[in-house]
Design an enzyme around this catalytic site. Structure first.
Site, PDB file in Angstrom:
ATOM      1  CB  CYS A  87      -0.903  -0.051   1.235  1.00 18.68           C
ATOM      2  SG  CYS A  87      -1.159   1.495   2.074  1.00 18.68           S
ATOM      3  CD  GLU A  88       0.084   5.133  -4.236  1.00 21.20           C
ATOM      4  OE1 GLU A  88       1.006   4.866  -5.023  1.00 21.20           O
ATOM      5  OE2 GLU A  88      -0.902   5.833  -4.544  1.00 21.20           O
ATOM      6  CG  HIS A  89      -2.422   5.619   0.889  1.00 22.95           C
ATOM      7  ND1 HIS A  89      -3.561   4.935   0.521  1.00 22.95           N
ATOM      8  CD2 HIS A  89      -2.261   6.599  -0.021  1.00 22.95           C
ATOM      9  CE1 HIS A  89      -4.069   5.491  -0.565  1.00 22.95           C
ATOM     10  NE2 HIS A  89      -3.302   6.498  -0.914  1.00 22.95           N
ATOM     11  CG  HIS A  90      -0.789   3.171   5.898  1.00 22.63           C
ATOM     12  ND1 HIS A  90      -1.939   3.130   5.141  1.00 22.63           N
ATOM     13  CD2 HIS A  90      -1.046   4.003   6.930  1.00 22.63           C
ATOM     14  CE1 HIS A  90      -2.858   3.909   5.694  1.00 22.63           C
ATOM     15  NE2 HIS A  90      -2.348   4.453   6.769  1.00 22.63           N
ATOM     16  CD  GLN A 128      -8.048  -4.269  -3.518  1.00 25.74           C
ATOM     17  OE1 GLN A 128      -7.766  -4.210  -2.322  1.00 25.74           O
ATOM     18  NE2 GLN A 128      -9.088  -4.950  -3.972  1.00 25.74           N
ATOM     19  CG  HIS A 156      -5.751  -3.061   1.903  1.00 28.61           C
ATOM     20  ND1 HIS A 156      -5.048  -2.220   1.076  1.00 28.61           N
ATOM     21  CD2 HIS A 156      -6.660  -3.699   1.129  1.00 28.61           C
ATOM     22  CE1 HIS A 156      -5.526  -2.330  -0.153  1.00 28.61           C
ATOM     23  NE2 HIS A 156      -6.504  -3.214  -0.154  1.00 28.61           N
ATOM     24  CB  CYS A 158      -2.404  -0.049   6.106  1.00 27.33           C
ATOM     25  SG  CYS A 158      -3.593   0.067   4.772  1.00 27.33           S
TER      26      CYS A 158
HETATM   27 ZN   LIG Z   1      -2.607   1.750   3.621  1.00 21.17          ZN
END
Ligand SMILES: [Zn+2]
Length: 194
Positions: A87-90, A128, A156, A158
């Protein structure tokens, strides 16, 4: 005669520097108060760097396609292709399965290439939603098919390990193009997954 065509599929990325990544992984962990002095953890920053590098790399492969000599015109569907992504956010993993199908026009592709396409686009920082669309776009470009369908179901970490801690919750995303956009075809595709 069957004509084959081939294009190399890669994801462009700048050259990794693992030593530098390990150096900063050490700083990252120490800043969070982790004691790295013991023998069990001395190599942890380098292990962390190589693990992340592995999750964000994939080998190039040849997207070999074939003439659809016999005029096969129904859905080709590969289900439960493993998805391991980040996941590119976390920068925490999300894992699950992809179901990838297409209705051919003039070109067919080896089934293993569907799995390789998923792997190639999954092994990079992702959402995703974008992963789902990129797989569909890539198959559209390589095959010019009558339609493409991609469904991804993933958990996920995260979300399951932090924040709302929705352990076991799965997220489903889909992309349908061409003939598979029609409601009936889409329903048939989804029914085939069960
Ligand atoms: Zn995430």
């Amino acid at each position: 005669m069957t004509l084959t065509q081939s294009t190399t599929t890669t994801v462009e990325q700048s050259l990794p520097d693992v030593e530098r990544a390990a150096h900063h992984a050490r700083g990252f962990l120490e800043a969070l108060g982790v004691d790295l002095s013991g023998p069990a953890r001395r190599q942890s920053p380098m292990r962390m760097a190589t693990a992340y590098l592995e999750m964000m790399s994939s080998d190039p492969f040849e997207m070999t396609t074939f003439d659809n000599d016999e005029g096969y015109a129904e859905l080709v569907l590969m289900t439960d292709i493993p998805v391991q992504s980040l996941c590119e956010h976390h920068f925490l993993p999300f894992t699950g399965v992809a179901h990838v199908g297409y209705v051919p026009a003039d070109r067919l592709v080896g089934l293993s290439k569907l799995a390789r396409t998923v792997e190639t686009f999954a092994h990079r920082p992702q959402t995703q939603e974008n992963l789902t669309q990129q797989i569909a776009d890539h198959l559209t470009a390589a095959l010019a098919p009558r339609g493409v369908g991609v469904v991804i179901e993933a958990e996920h970490t995260c979300m399951s390990l932090r924040g709302v801690r929705t352990s076991g919750a799965r997220t489903r995303t889909s992309a349908f193009t061409g003939d598979l956009r029609a409601a009936a075809a889409r329903a048939e595709f989804l029914a085939a997954l069960n």
